[in-house]
Design a protein around this motif. Structure first.
Motif, PDB file in Angstrom:
ATOM      1  N   ASP A 140       0.803  -1.225   0.000  1.00  0.00           N
ATOM      2  CA  ASP A 140       0.000   0.000   0.000  1.00  0.00           C
ATOM      3  C   ASP A 140       0.834   1.271   0.000  1.00  0.00           C
ATOM      4  O   ASP A 140       0.306   2.365  -0.159  1.00  0.00           O
ATOM      5  CB  ASP A 140      -0.931   0.023   1.221  1.00  0.00           C
ATOM      6  CG  ASP A 140      -1.914  -1.133   1.222  1.00  0.00           C
ATOM      7  OD1 ASP A 140      -2.431  -1.467   0.139  1.00  0.00           O
ATOM      8  OD2 ASP A 140      -2.146  -1.713   2.299  1.00  0.00           O
ATOM      9  N   SER A 141       2.137   1.127   0.205  1.00  0.00           N
ATOM     10  CA  SER A 141       2.972   2.308   0.332  1.00  0.00           C
ATOM     11  C   SER A 141       4.283   2.128  -0.429  1.00  0.00           C
ATOM     12  O   SER A 141       4.993   1.136  -0.227  1.00  0.00           O
ATOM     13  CB  SER A 141       3.270   2.582   1.810  1.00  0.00           C
ATOM     14  OG  SER A 141       4.166   3.659   1.958  1.00  0.00           O
ATOM     15  N   ILE A 142       4.576   3.067  -1.320  1.00  0.00           N
ATOM     16  CA  ILE A 142       5.833   3.083  -2.049  1.00  0.00           C
ATOM     17  C   ILE A 142       6.439   4.480  -1.943  1.00  0.00           C
ATOM     18  O   ILE A 142       5.784   5.473  -2.243  1.00  0.00           O
ATOM     19  CB  ILE A 142       5.639   2.704  -3.529  1.00  0.00           C
ATOM     20  CG1 ILE A 142       5.097   1.269  -3.651  1.00  0.00           C
ATOM     21  CG2 ILE A 142       6.953   2.837  -4.297  1.00  0.00           C
ATOM     22  CD1 ILE A 142       4.905   0.806  -5.076  1.00  0.00           C
ATOM     23  N   LYS A 143       7.682   4.543  -1.523  1.00  0.00           N
ATOM     24  CA  LYS A 143       8.384   5.818  -1.390  1.00  0.00           C
ATOM     25  C   LYS A 143       9.212   6.070  -2.647  1.00  0.00           C
ATOM     26  O   LYS A 143      10.141   5.326  -2.944  1.00  0.00           O
ATOM     27  CB  LYS A 143       9.295   5.785  -0.159  1.00  0.00           C
ATOM     28  CG  LYS A 143      10.079   7.065   0.078  1.00  0.00           C
ATOM     29  CD  LYS A 143      10.992   6.918   1.292  1.00  0.00           C
ATOM     30  CE  LYS A 143      11.804   8.183   1.542  1.00  0.00           C
ATOM     31  NZ  LYS A 143      12.725   8.022   2.695  1.00  0.00           N
ATOM     32  N   ILE A 144       8.838   7.090  -3.398  1.00  0.00           N
ATOM     33  CA  ILE A 144       9.533   7.408  -4.645  1.00  0.00           C
ATOM     34  C   ILE A 144      10.356   8.677  -4.459  1.00  0.00           C
ATOM     35  O   ILE A 144       9.823   9.750  -4.167  1.00  0.00           O
ATOM     36  CB  ILE A 144       8.532   7.590  -5.808  1.00  0.00           C
ATOM     37  CG1 ILE A 144       7.743   6.290  -6.024  1.00  0.00           C
ATOM     38  CG2 ILE A 144       9.268   7.991  -7.085  1.00  0.00           C
ATOM     39  CD1 ILE A 144       6.666   6.401  -7.081  1.00  0.00           C
ATOM     40  N   GLU A 145      11.669   8.527  -4.603  1.00  0.00           N
ATOM     41  CA  GLU A 145      12.606   9.634  -4.510  1.00  0.00           C
ATOM     42  C   GLU A 145      13.267   9.847  -5.875  1.00  0.00           C
ATOM     43  O   GLU A 145      13.177   8.985  -6.752  1.00  0.00           O
ATOM     44  CB  GLU A 145      13.660   9.345  -3.441  1.00  0.00           C
ATOM     45  CG  GLU A 145      13.103   9.208  -2.031  1.00  0.00           C
ATOM     46  CD  GLU A 145      12.597  10.522  -1.468  1.00  0.00           C
ATOM     47  OE1 GLU A 145      13.008  11.583  -1.986  1.00  0.00           O
ATOM     48  OE2 GLU A 145      11.805  10.492  -0.511  1.00  0.00           O
ATOM     49  N   PRO A 146      13.945  10.984  -6.084  1.00  0.00           N
ATOM     50  CA  PRO A 146      14.563  11.240  -7.394  1.00  0.00           C
ATOM     51  C   PRO A 146      15.536  10.155  -7.861  1.00  0.00           C
ATOM     52  O   PRO A 146      15.578   9.823  -9.053  1.00  0.00           O
ATOM     53  CB  PRO A 146      15.291  12.570  -7.172  1.00  0.00           C
ATOM     54  CG  PRO A 146      14.506  13.248  -6.098  1.00  0.00           C
ATOM     55  CD  PRO A 146      14.062  12.145  -5.186  1.00  0.00           C
ATOM     56  N   ASN A 147      16.301   9.579  -6.934  1.00  0.00           N
ATOM     57  CA  ASN A 147      17.339   8.628  -7.331  1.00  0.00           C
ATOM     58  C   ASN A 147      17.056   7.178  -6.948  1.00  0.00           C
ATOM     59  O   ASN A 147      17.844   6.287  -7.301  1.00  0.00           O
ATOM     60  CB  ASN A 147      18.682   9.039  -6.728  1.00  0.00           C
ATOM     61  CG  ASN A 147      19.132  10.399  -7.226  1.00  0.00           C
ATOM     62  OD1 ASN A 147      18.979  10.719  -8.405  1.00  0.00           O
ATOM     63  ND2 ASN A 147      19.665  11.208  -6.315  1.00  0.00           N
ATOM     64  N   TYR A 148      15.986   6.940  -6.228  1.00  0.00           N
ATOM     65  CA  TYR A 148      15.683   5.566  -5.816  1.00  0.00           C
ATOM     66  C   TYR A 148      14.217   5.451  -5.411  1.00  0.00           C
ATOM     67  O   TYR A 148      13.517   6.458  -5.218  1.00  0.00           O
ATOM     68  CB  TYR A 148      16.574   5.140  -4.652  1.00  0.00           C
ATOM     69  CG  TYR A 148      16.269   5.825  -3.339  1.00  0.00           C
ATOM     70  CD1 TYR A 148      15.384   5.260  -2.410  1.00  0.00           C
ATOM     71  CD2 TYR A 148      16.843   7.056  -3.009  1.00  0.00           C
ATOM     72  CE1 TYR A 148      15.091   5.895  -1.212  1.00  0.00           C
ATOM     73  CE2 TYR A 148      16.565   7.688  -1.814  1.00  0.00           C
ATOM     74  CZ  TYR A 148      15.682   7.102  -0.919  1.00  0.00           C
ATOM     75  OH  TYR A 148      15.388   7.736   0.258  1.00  0.00           O
ATOM     76  N   THR A 149      13.766   4.211  -5.277  1.00  0.00           N
ATOM     77  CA  THR A 149      12.433   3.909  -4.777  1.00  0.00           C
ATOM     78  C   THR A 149      12.584   2.896  -3.643  1.00  0.00           C
ATOM     79  O   THR A 149      13.451   2.022  -3.697  1.00  0.00           O
ATOM     80  CB  THR A 149      11.547   3.323  -5.894  1.00  0.00           C
ATOM     81  OG1 THR A 149      11.472   4.258  -6.964  1.00  0.00           O
ATOM     82  CG2 THR A 149      10.142   3.010  -5.391  1.00  0.00           C
ATOM     83  N   PHE A 150      11.740   3.034  -2.621  1.00  0.00           N
ATOM     84  CA  PHE A 150      11.801   2.107  -1.494  1.00  0.00           C
ATOM     85  C   PHE A 150      10.410   1.550  -1.202  1.00  0.00           C
ATOM     86  O   PHE A 150       9.414   2.284  -1.199  1.00  0.00           O
ATOM     87  CB  PHE A 150      12.337   2.789  -0.230  1.00  0.00           C
ATOM     88  CG  PHE A 150      12.341   1.876   0.975  1.00  0.00           C
ATOM     89  CD1 PHE A 150      13.381   0.987   1.168  1.00  0.00           C
ATOM     90  CD2 PHE A 150      11.289   1.887   1.875  1.00  0.00           C
ATOM     91  CE1 PHE A 150      13.381   0.126   2.255  1.00  0.00           C
ATOM     92  CE2 PHE A 150      11.282   1.035   2.970  1.00  0.00           C
ATOM     93  CZ  PHE A 150      12.336   0.153   3.159  1.00  0.00           C
ATOM     94  N   LEU A 151      10.343   0.242  -0.970  1.00  0.00           N
ATOM     95  CA  LEU A 151       9.089  -0.393  -0.572  1.00  0.00           C
ATOM     96  C   LEU A 151       9.388  -1.698   0.146  1.00  0.00           C
ATOM     97  O   LEU A 151      10.513  -2.207   0.102  1.00  0.00           O
ATOM     98  CB  LEU A 151       8.177  -0.651  -1.767  1.00  0.00           C
ATOM     99  CG  LEU A 151       8.641  -1.634  -2.846  1.00  0.00           C
ATOM    100  CD1 LEU A 151       7.430  -2.194  -3.593  1.00  0.00           C
ATOM    101  CD2 LEU A 151       9.555  -0.947  -3.848  1.00  0.00           C
TER     102      LEU A 151
END
Length: 278
Positions: A140-151
């Motif tokens: 339900d949650s995905i962290k999208i940053e300029p240089n990477y993604t975290f889940l």
């Protein structure tokens, strides 16, 4: 009485250390595991040194992890997973798929399974070619940053696109990110990704607990598939993943940024059965 109990406990301890352990070796796209039928609960589950020894490729059997199959009061079985460092760990997708094949070999299941792992309930099916489709947790949650993604797909995953995947020093670069302030003491698995086609990606993964690159990571490719969809790198809800040990696929449904019916699909193969004195 105390001395008698002490003698008995010492005898049992020494006997346990010199017992012969029957094990089975499985691999899923090169991610290899020691499988142990622990339905009688004989295995010393808190002995991290023993688990690390068994997983050691020089002095033990050799594996990326060790998995116990145990009885469950509601489902077909329970999965207990250890990384090669000897510590019980978060969910392992390829390990879960391999455990389903092991359960079929033991005749615990036929072609379908329901089991509990550290991240909760899982459903799986296995066909005549030992292709296992394992349902992973909803995301339900995905962290999208300029240089990477975290889940988190049962285990935490850092996803990073790179231009030339073959040239990446996965062990060194992965360790830098895994031990950085970004993830603190808990750390994260690190995935380096390159796009091949609209629905196909190549992945190399640094796994915490193994502390090295592995030939495949099930929760990792699952995370990559969802991350690439969330980042609009693909519009397909079935993604192909090339890993160092072969090919996997991940299918899913997405609605308003949430992912459900997530399945990790690929082969799980029996390698050999053996005994080792412990």
């Amino acid at each position: 009485m105390f001395n008698i109990l002490l003698i008995i406990r010492t005898f049992v301890f020494e006997f346990t250390l010199n017992m012969k352990l029957t094990f089975y070796k499985y691999q899923g796209t090169g991610n290899d595991f020691i499988m142990i039928d622990n339905r009688t609960l004989f295995f010393p589950k808190n002995d991290t040194k023993l688990v690390a020894f068994l997983c050691n490729r020089k002095f033990g059997i050799g594996a990326d992890g060790l998995i116990l199959l145990e009885n469950h009061e509601k489902y077909d079985f329970k999965m207990v997973y250890y990384n090669s460092d000897g510590n019980e760990s978060s969910m392992c997708g390829n390990g879960g798929r391999s455990l389903v094949a092991f359960a079929k070999q033991l005749e615990v299941i036929n072609n379908e399974a329901e089991f509990e792992a550290i991240d909760g309930y899982h459903y799986a099916s296995i066909d005549e070619n030992n292709i296992v489709s394992l349902q992973m947790i909803d995301v339900d949650s995905i962290k999208i940053e300029p240089n990477y993604t975290f889940l988190n797909t049962g285990s935490p995953h850092h996803i990073q696109l790179v231009d030339d995947l073959k040239k990446v020093n996965v062990k060194d670069e992965g360790a830098k990110i895994r031990y950085s302030e970004l993830y603190g003491n808990a750390g994260s698995n690190i995935n380096f990704v390159s796009q091949v086609t609209n629905d196909t990606f190549s992945v190399r993964t640094y796994e915490r607990g193994v502390e090295d690159e592995t030939l495949s990571c099930g929760t990792g490719v699952t995370a990559v598939a969802l991350a690439m969809y969330a980042n609009h790198k693909t519009d397909s809800n079935k993604v192909k993943l090339n890993v160092e040990g072969g090919e996997l696929a991940v299918s899913f449904n997405e609605k308003n940024g949430s992912f459900s019916d997530v399945f990790l699909i690929g082969p799980a193969k029996f390698v050999f059965r053996g005994e080792i004195e412990i």
